[in-house]
Motif scaffolding. Structure first.
Motif, PDB file in Angstrom:
ATOM      1  N   GLU A 160     -14.400  -1.197  13.454  1.00  0.00           N
ATOM      2  CA  GLU A 160     -15.784  -0.804  13.876  1.00  0.00           C
ATOM      3  C   GLU A 160     -15.741   0.124  14.967  1.00  0.00           C
ATOM      4  O   GLU A 160     -16.656   0.705  15.514  1.00  0.00           O
ATOM      5  N   THR A 161     -14.412   0.315  15.663  1.00  0.00           N
ATOM      6  CA  THR A 161     -14.322   1.253  16.578  1.00  0.00           C
ATOM      7  C   THR A 161     -13.258   2.498  16.075  1.00  0.00           C
ATOM      8  O   THR A 161     -13.193   3.485  16.786  1.00  0.00           O
ATOM      9  N   TYR A 162     -13.039   2.390  15.042  1.00  0.00           N
ATOM     10  CA  TYR A 162     -12.493   3.577  13.975  1.00  0.00           C
ATOM     11  C   TYR A 162     -13.277   4.735  13.923  1.00  0.00           C
ATOM     12  O   TYR A 162     -14.260   4.614  13.418  1.00  0.00           O
ATOM     13  N   THR A 163     -12.800   6.007  14.516  1.00  0.00           N
ATOM     14  CA  THR A 163     -13.464   7.074  14.350  1.00  0.00           C
ATOM     15  C   THR A 163     -12.404   8.209  13.835  1.00  0.00           C
ATOM     16  O   THR A 163     -11.416   8.268  14.144  1.00  0.00           O
ATOM     17  N   CYS A 164     -13.045   9.097  12.843  1.00  0.00           N
ATOM     18  CA  CYS A 164     -12.312  10.135  12.494  1.00  0.00           C
ATOM     19  C   CYS A 164     -13.357  11.288  12.084  1.00  0.00           C
ATOM     20  O   CYS A 164     -13.959  11.169  11.061  1.00  0.00           O
ATOM     21  N   THR A 165     -13.691  12.083  13.091  1.00  0.00           N
ATOM     22  CA  THR A 165     -14.638  13.202  12.730  1.00  0.00           C
ATOM     23  C   THR A 165     -14.296  13.977  11.727  1.00  0.00           C
ATOM     24  O   THR A 165     -15.225  14.603  10.884  1.00  0.00           O
ATOM     25  N   GLN A 166     -13.039  14.367  11.488  1.00  0.00           N
ATOM     26  CA  GLN A 166     -12.746  15.405  10.582  1.00  0.00           C
ATOM     27  C   GLN A 166     -11.416  14.822   9.886  1.00  0.00           C
ATOM     28  O   GLN A 166     -10.447  15.240  10.585  1.00  0.00           O
ATOM     29  N   PRO A 167     -11.160  14.222   8.583  1.00  0.00           N
ATOM     30  CA  PRO A 167     -10.018  13.761   8.077  1.00  0.00           C
ATOM     31  C   PRO A 167      -9.222  15.051   7.822  1.00  0.00           C
ATOM     32  O   PRO A 167      -9.609  16.107   7.623  1.00  0.00           O
ATOM     33  N   ARG A 168      -8.042  14.644   8.033  1.00  0.00           N
ATOM     34  CA  ARG A 168      -6.825  15.612   7.644  1.00  0.00           C
ATOM     35  C   ARG A 168      -6.443  15.527   6.226  1.00  0.00           C
ATOM     36  O   ARG A 168      -6.224  14.585   5.723  1.00  0.00           O
ATOM     37  N   PRO A 169      -6.829  16.403   5.369  1.00  0.00           N
ATOM     38  CA  PRO A 169      -6.538  16.609   4.259  1.00  0.00           C
ATOM     39  C   PRO A 169      -4.993  16.329   3.573  1.00  0.00           C
ATOM     40  O   PRO A 169      -4.285  16.953   3.964  1.00  0.00           O
ATOM     41  N   LEU A 170      -4.820  15.378   2.828  1.00  0.00           N
ATOM     42  CA  LEU A 170      -3.426  15.007   2.331  1.00  0.00           C
ATOM     43  C   LEU A 170      -3.381  15.761   0.895  1.00  0.00           C
ATOM     44  O   LEU A 170      -4.361  16.224   0.325  1.00  0.00           O
ATOM     45  N   LYS A 171      -2.037  15.846   0.929  1.00  0.00           N
ATOM     46  CA  LYS A 171      -1.696  16.413  -0.536  1.00  0.00           C
ATOM     47  C   LYS A 171      -1.788  15.400  -1.641  1.00  0.00           C
ATOM     48  O   LYS A 171      -1.670  15.764  -2.704  1.00  0.00           O
ATOM     49  N   SER A 172      -1.858  14.288  -1.244  1.00  0.00           N
ATOM     50  CA  SER A 172      -1.848  13.186  -2.185  1.00  0.00           C
ATOM     51  C   SER A 172      -3.335  13.132  -2.969  1.00  0.00           C
ATOM     52  O   SER A 172      -4.266  13.551  -2.344  1.00  0.00           O
ATOM     53  N   ARG A 173      -3.088  12.856  -4.364  1.00  0.00           N
ATOM     54  CA  ARG A 173      -4.282  12.388  -4.965  1.00  0.00           C
ATOM     55  C   ARG A 173      -5.119  11.067  -4.320  1.00  0.00           C
ATOM     56  O   ARG A 173      -4.281  10.287  -4.040  1.00  0.00           O
ATOM     57  N   ILE A 174      -6.284  11.302  -4.571  1.00  0.00           N
ATOM     58  CA  ILE A 174      -7.053  10.259  -3.894  1.00  0.00           C
ATOM     59  C   ILE A 174      -8.130   9.543  -5.165  1.00  0.00           C
ATOM     60  O   ILE A 174      -8.945  10.333  -5.806  1.00  0.00           O
ATOM     61  N   GLY A 175      -7.674   8.196  -5.433  1.00  0.00           N
ATOM     62  CA  GLY A 175      -9.020   7.681  -6.301  1.00  0.00           C
ATOM     63  C   GLY A 175      -9.707   6.718  -5.390  1.00  0.00           C
ATOM     64  O   GLY A 175      -9.123   5.770  -4.873  1.00  0.00           O
ATOM     65  N   VAL A 176     -11.048   6.631  -5.779  1.00  0.00           N
ATOM     66  CA  VAL A 176     -11.877   5.784  -5.207  1.00  0.00           C
ATOM     67  C   VAL A 176     -12.497   4.824  -6.080  1.00  0.00           C
ATOM     68  O   VAL A 176     -13.002   5.078  -7.150  1.00  0.00           O
ATOM     69  N   PHE A 177     -12.408   3.573  -5.741  1.00  0.00           N
ATOM     70  CA  PHE A 177     -13.303   2.355  -6.418  1.00  0.00           C
ATOM     71  C   PHE A 177     -14.480   2.073  -5.641  1.00  0.00           C
ATOM     72  O   PHE A 177     -14.441   1.835  -4.571  1.00  0.00           O
ATOM     73  N   TYR A 178     -15.536   2.571  -6.455  1.00  0.00           N
ATOM     74  CA  TYR A 178     -16.962   2.307  -5.829  1.00  0.00           C
ATOM     75  C   TYR A 178     -17.670   0.977  -6.543  1.00  0.00           C
ATOM     76  O   TYR A 178     -18.207   1.086  -7.707  1.00  0.00           O
ATOM     77  N   PRO A 179     -17.487  -0.164  -5.673  1.00  0.00           N
ATOM     78  CA  PRO A 179     -18.666  -1.216  -6.307  1.00  0.00           C
ATOM     79  C   PRO A 179     -20.160  -0.647  -5.788  1.00  0.00           C
ATOM     80  O   PRO A 179     -20.303  -0.614  -5.122  1.00  0.00           O
ATOM     81  N   ALA A 196     -10.624  14.147   2.295  1.00  0.00           N
ATOM     82  CA  ALA A 196      -9.316  13.621   2.692  1.00  0.00           C
ATOM     83  C   ALA A 196      -8.361  13.800   1.799  1.00  0.00           C
ATOM     84  O   ALA A 196      -7.395  13.453   2.197  1.00  0.00           O
ATOM     85  N   SER A 197      -8.648  14.862   1.065  1.00  0.00           N
ATOM     86  CA  SER A 197      -7.718  15.236   0.227  1.00  0.00           C
ATOM     87  C   SER A 197      -7.828  16.836  -0.382  1.00  0.00           C
ATOM     88  O   SER A 197      -8.812  17.215  -0.548  1.00  0.00           O
ATOM     89  N   ARG A 198      -6.753  17.483  -0.626  1.00  0.00           N
ATOM     90  CA  ARG A 198      -6.441  18.707  -1.041  1.00  0.00           C
ATOM     91  C   ARG A 198      -6.791  18.621  -2.571  1.00  0.00           C
ATOM     92  O   ARG A 198      -6.763  19.998  -3.219  1.00  0.00           O
ATOM     93  N   GLN A 199      -6.752  17.530  -3.288  1.00  0.00           N
ATOM     94  CA  GLN A 199      -6.862  17.619  -4.777  1.00  0.00           C
ATOM     95  C   GLN A 199      -8.162  17.052  -5.082  1.00  0.00           C
ATOM     96  O   GLN A 199      -8.697  16.322  -4.466  1.00  0.00           O
ATOM     97  N   PRO A 200      -8.742  17.216  -6.458  1.00  0.00           N
ATOM     98  CA  PRO A 200      -9.783  16.901  -6.863  1.00  0.00           C
ATOM     99  C   PRO A 200      -9.838  15.197  -6.690  1.00  0.00           C
ATOM    100  O   PRO A 200      -9.044  14.700  -7.328  1.00  0.00           O
ATOM    101  N   LEU A 201     -11.210  14.761  -6.289  1.00  0.00           N
ATOM    102  CA  LEU A 201     -11.232  13.356  -6.224  1.00  0.00           C
ATOM    103  C   LEU A 201     -11.560  12.675  -7.346  1.00  0.00           C
ATOM    104  O   LEU A 201     -12.326  13.319  -8.149  1.00  0.00           O
ATOM    105  N   HIS A 202     -11.070  11.587  -7.692  1.00  0.00           N
ATOM    106  CA  HIS A 202     -11.509  10.873  -8.923  1.00  0.00           C
ATOM    107  C   HIS A 202     -11.942   9.433  -8.371  1.00  0.00           C
ATOM    108  O   HIS A 202     -11.430   8.540  -7.823  1.00  0.00           O
ATOM    109  N   LEU A 203     -13.301   9.611  -9.036  1.00  0.00           N
ATOM    110  CA  LEU A 203     -14.070   8.463  -8.420  1.00  0.00           C
ATOM    111  C   LEU A 203     -14.479   7.578  -9.844  1.00  0.00           C
ATOM    112  O   LEU A 203     -14.999   7.949 -10.638  1.00  0.00           O
ATOM    113  N   GLN A 204     -14.290   6.049  -9.521  1.00  0.00           N
ATOM    114  CA  GLN A 204     -14.750   5.276 -10.493  1.00  0.00           C
ATOM    115  C   GLN A 204     -15.696   4.229 -10.024  1.00  0.00           C
ATOM    116  O   GLN A 204     -15.590   3.642  -8.919  1.00  0.00           O
ATOM    117  N   ARG A 205     -16.708   4.090 -10.859  1.00  0.00           N
ATOM    118  CA  ARG A 205     -17.947   3.094 -10.407  1.00  0.00           C
ATOM    119  C   ARG A 205     -17.392   1.760 -11.007  1.00  0.00           C
ATOM    120  O   ARG A 205     -17.011   1.572 -12.234  1.00  0.00           O
TER     121      ARG A 205
END
Length: 240
Positions: A160-179, A196-205
């Motif tokens: 609840e106190t974590y803030t990140c105005t602008q994430p630093r883009p990672l070299k890593s691939r990011i996969g998002v699981f969205y319920p 948060a990533s320099r690579q295309p996001l992979h999002l799964q519902r």
């Protein structure tokens, strides 16, 4: 020797044991690790950490000698942003993370904040019940609740106190699981992980609420393994 090291980060109030049974569902060439946050289970005697920086610093340090194989990070809820922060710290140390998987949590720059960590115990427990898809015997046991509440409150404080105005883009691939039935995340908050990533996001519902991964554990594991099989990680020098 394993081909990958898969590192798991638990939700608020969660612990490494949440992932204990996952090891039986994994191929033999994947080594499963789980970060144990202070203040619970075998680290119960240690004081809980109350801010993201110290939690991520400690986890990144703990992983620094597990880099003889490519790292894959998976974080659920609070664990999603912890995993991101750890991946960022590892990258700053020239330790690559092959893939970051995040589950059921908005992107770093889309944090919702909150005040539950400042409120009464009953409000915290009610929020846990709200997010749970099934009855939890722990919540109805006063003695267990007394042991559980300090770590839960501190985890809520962290997220609840974590803030990140602008994430630093990672070299890593990011996969998002969205319920899709999860009140803790909207679709645009899931898509926002692209920043948060320099690579295309992979999002799964996924069908289900916040803890969809309990009922769909094997399907989730299979989805991650299928993604890893598309990668060709190069082995790194053993950490001295």
């Amino acid at each position: 020797m394993p081909r990958w090291r898969w590192v798991c980060f638990a939700h608020a109030g969660g612990s490494a044991s949440f992932f204990r049974d996952w090891v039986h569902a994994l191929p033999a060439d994947i080594d499963l690790l789980a970060i144990q946050y202070p203040g619970r289970e075998d680290r119960f005697s240690e004081p809980c950490l109350t801010d993201m920086q110290r939690l991520a610093d400690g986890a990144a340090h703990a992983l620094s000698c597990y880099t003889d194989r490519p790292l894959v990070l998976f974080g659920h809820s609070l664990g999603a942003v912890v995993a991101y922060e750890v991946a960022m710290r590892l990258e700053q140390r020239a330790i690559a993370v092959d893939h970051l998987f995040v589950s059921a949590h908005p992107a770093p720059q889309r944090q919702r904040g909150g005040q539950l960590h400042l409120g009464p115990d009953a409000a915290l427990l009610d929020d846990v019940r709200r997010l749970s898809d099934r009855p939890n015997a722990l919540l109805e046991n006063p003695a267990l609740c007394e042991l559980f509440l300090p770590s839960l409150r501190n985890d809520y404080r962290i997220v609840e106190t974590y803030t990140c105005t602008q994430p630093r883009p990672l070299k890593s691939r990011i996969g998002v699981f969205y319920p899709e039935q999860d009140p803790q995340i909207e679709f645009d908050e899931a898509k926002a992980w692209q920043a948060a990533s320099r690579q295309p996001l992979h999002l799964q519902r996924w069908q289900g609420g916040h803890f969809y991964l309990v009922e769909q554990r094997q399907a989730l594991i299979d989805a991650i393994v299928a993604t890893l099989l598309t990668l060709s990680p190069s082995l790194k020098e053993t950490c001295q």
